[in-house]
Design an enzyme around this catalytic site. Structure first.
Site, PDB file in Angstrom:
ATOM      1  CG  PHE A 354       3.380 -17.493   3.112  1.00 10.06           C
ATOM      2  CD1 PHE A 354       2.389 -18.297   2.569  1.00 10.06           C
ATOM      3  CD2 PHE A 354       4.679 -17.600   2.619  1.00 10.06           C
ATOM      4  CE1 PHE A 354       2.683 -19.200   1.559  1.00 10.06           C
ATOM      5  CE2 PHE A 354       4.980 -18.486   1.609  1.00 10.06           C
ATOM      6  CZ  PHE A 354       3.975 -19.290   1.071  1.00 10.06           C
ATOM      7  CG  ASP A 355      -1.288 -12.393   7.600  1.00 16.44           C
ATOM      8  OD1 ASP A 355      -0.576 -11.601   8.227  1.00 16.44           O
ATOM      9  OD2 ASP A 355      -2.400 -12.778   8.006  1.00 16.44           O
ATOM     10  CE  LYS A 356       1.733 -14.473  14.124  1.00 16.25           C
ATOM     11  NZ  LYS A 356       0.655 -15.232  14.808  1.00 16.25           N
ATOM     12  CB  VAL A 556      -0.251 -16.381   0.626  1.00 19.07           C
ATOM     13  CG1 VAL A 556      -1.342 -17.412   0.898  1.00 19.07           C
ATOM     14  CG2 VAL A 556       0.500 -16.719  -0.658  1.00 19.07           C
TER      15      VAL A 556
END
Length: 665
Positions: A354-356, A556
């Protein structure tokens, strides 16, 4: 149906007659003809049993042939013109063979069962198609447009960017745009799948929104096909009807139907081997009488029965019907899946990255700290930061401009120019003939940019220690200070990640360009065990490649800065795609709403689709495995085609169960 001599580029995956809906009984003509065929078949059998008028049974059987074979003949002729040998041609051949040896009743039964099964299958597949076609009916046909001399109603196709449309309460919105007058709650479920209406308000700066429509805040952005609430609003159009988010989704879903999944590719390869073997078997059976001492009539009959039994109709439609239904259900739930491959891959995942920013967090950071250094005043530091960041669309830039103006007021600001983006590090611009750099600590001291002073480094480190995203500002050769920002975890992120873990996603990692401490702080809040910080875009790609060595992994993100990492993952998933052209184009799967809670729904649907595909393959291959030896041992053509058509209908109706898939499962 797949043909027995299938073209390599055939993407149909299922049989479908091209007869016009304007026939005698409209769209139901084929079904009515099949039923008439059945009635004539029954009457012929009854006439034979009762010993009525001589030849009456034959006349009734021949009439049954006409009605049962009408659409089959039309399709066979069309296929032969295209040099395709389809199942329709096969059934006609078997029926003609039955007639040639006097088995009129069995030939008529074959055509009745085939035409009835075909019409029911066409109806069932039509349901899945209609679920997709329904999307195109969401947008209204006309719009009320405000003009200088009043209002006028016009087709939505004629709307152009800059037009202002009036949307009455409870009406569907005719175009993509932004609200300029009125506040309302809009039901975005038709496009984004969000179950709760979203509050909308007018944009603060119409000229700015007009010049940067893609940067308009979600609270003012609206989409064609969504439903207005109880208040009249006015919307300025930003896209033509053919370029709206809804139109693009419809186009992509339609294109997705023909993109083959791994299972489809497997069944295609299987049929390329299986079909020639069957044809050789049939030819061999035609001459079985030489060895078995039986009449040619019996050998021919058995060969025709085997030909019907071995036709891989159910196998050909098993996967496409499930893929079509899965894609249609996903689109209805606000998830755009671009084909069978990503749909199947999503269900096979065991890891996610996941990107933050904007994925696990709101993507709306706020300024928490401003630390000037070297005698700089806070007001001067913010003035420089606002001047430069107002030229950028990045969420951090927007936060600095928004919160900075609140802190020092919105008086006339100084103007920066010639901004250039140092991807993943920061920006550079010119202000009154001097260079200004704003970015991470790591940007300074590289690529000809002088290193930071001790005071600036200490200020930045202090902010990082407290888990802040840190931006350092320098003008010419003077460090002005550092700004600390904090992004809050996204609502529902923790629950969504827990659901994914329960579904079998064993490893979940957050990858971020932020400092490690910032990444770890956010990861802890949303319930992730792993967080990798200080990653440039190229580092994210390497991280994904490393994860792929041991797992099937999805990336994501927002589809913009994450595009390279998405391209290198098993499946690229973009959030909030309804408001982003880039996300729609780059991702394999697009969550139309900016809501991570759609992710478990998409994964669950994909896993259910894979399960349906496996069931369909088991049924289709199992039936062929049973039918072929059974017909060789003497099973009749009628029984073979009944079981054959029954298995085809079974896999189609099994696939249609996906249309009823619920989020809670």
């Amino acid at each position: 149906m797949k043909s027995l001599l299938e073209r390599p580029d055939d993407q149909a995956g299922h049989k479908g007659h091209s007869h016009e809906h304007g026939s005698i009984f409209g769209m139901n003509t084929e079904l009515v003809f099949a039923l008439i065929c059945g009635v004539l078949l029954g009457a012929g059998a009854l006439a034979g049993k009762l010993g009525l008028i001589d030849r009456l049974s034959l006349v009734l059987y021949v009439s049954a042939y006409v009605f049962g074979g009408w659409f089959t003949i039309k399709e066979a002729i069309s296929n032969i013109r295209q040099k395709r040998f389809e199942i329709d041609s096969l059934m006609l051949l078997a029926a003609a063979g039955a007639a040639s040896i006097g088995a009129w009743a069995e030939g008529a039964l074959l055509l009745f069962l085939f035409s009835l099964g075909h019409s029911l299958e066409s109806y069932a597949m039509g349901r899945a198609k209609k679920a997709i076609e329904a999307l195109s009916k969401l947008a209204p046909a006309t719009a009320i447009v405000r003009r200088a001399n009043g209002t006028t109603e016009m087709p939505v196709e004629l709307l152009v960017p800059g037009d202002v449309v009036i949307v009455r309460p409870n009406d569907r919105l005719p175009a993509d745009g932004f609200v300029v007058v009125g506040s309302s709650s809009i039901n975005q479920a038709p496009v984004t799948g969000e179950s709760v209406p979203v509050d909308k308000q007018p944009v603060a700066d119409v000229e700015l929104a007009r010049s940067k429509p893609d940067a308009v805040d979600a609270a003012s952005k609206v989409f064609a096909g969504t439903i207005n609430g109880e208040t009249l609003i006015e919307v300025e159009v930003t896209r033509r009807s053919t370029e709206s988010t809804l139109a693009r989704v419809i186009k992509m879903v339609s294109e997705a139907e023909v993109r083959k999944s791994p299972t489809q590719q497997f069944t295609d390869r299987f049929q390329r081997v299986f079909v020639p073997v069957v044809l050789l078997l049939v030819v061999g059976l035609l001459f079985a009488g030489i060895f078995l001492d039986e009449p040619f009539r019996d050998s021919f009959y058995r060969a025709m029965a085997v030909l019907v039994a071995a036709s891989p109709c159910a196998l050909a439609i098993a996967t496409p019907s499930a893929i079509l239904s899965g894609i249609a259900r996903a689109a209805r739930g606000g998830v755009l899946i671009k084909g069978g491959a990503p749909l199947e891959e999503l269900g096979a995942l065991n890891a996610m990255a996941f990107d933050k920013t904007g994925t696990l967090t709101e993507g709306r950071p706020r300024i928490t700290d401003v630390i000037p250094v070297g005698g700089t005043q806070i007001e001067d530091l913010l003035n420089v930061a606002i001047a430069v960041e107002s030229m950028s669309d990045h969420p951090l830039a927007a936060a600095i401009v928004r919160d900075g103006e609140e802190m020092i007021g919105t008086r006339r600001r100084i103007q920066a120019k010639n901004m250039s983006n140092m991807i993943g590090r920061g920006v550079r611009a010119e202000l009154d003939g001097q260079f200004v750099w704003i970015g991470k600590v790591e940007m300074f001291g590289t690529n000809g940019i002088p290193a930071l002073s001790k005071a600036a480094l200490e200020a930045a480190e202090r902010l990082r220690q407290s888990g802040r995203t840190t931006m350092v500002i320098r003008r010419a050769d003077k460090d002005l200070g550092a700004i600390g920002l904090l992004d809050t975890p996204r609502e529902g992120a923790k629950e969504a990640l827990q659901k994914l873990r329960e579904m079998g996603i064993d490893r979940m990692v957050m990858i971020s360009g932020d400092h490690n401490r910032v990444a770890e702080a956010v990861a802890k809040q949303v319930g992730l065990d792993e967080a990798w910080g200080d990653l440039m875009p190229e580092d994210k790609v390497k991280a994904i490649k490393n994860l792929r060595l041991s797992a099937k992994v999805a990336m994501v993100g927002d589809g913009v800065n994450d595009a390279p990492a998405m391209a290198n993952s098993s499946v690229g998933i973009a959030m909030g795609a309804a408001g982003s052209d880039v996300a729609l184009e780059t991702a394999d799967i697009a969550l139309m709403a900016d809501d991570i809670r759609q992710l478990p729904f998409a994964v669950g649907l994909s896993r259910h689709t894979r399960s349906i595909i496996r069931q369909n393959l088991f049924v289709s291959l199992g039936i062929v495995a049973i039918l072929v030896p059974s017909t060789i041992m003497g099973l009749s053509i009628g029984a073979a085609v009944a079981i054959h058509e029954g298995s085809t209908l079974l896999v189609v109706f099994n696939a249609l169960r996906l249309l009823a898939y619920r989020r809670s499962t």
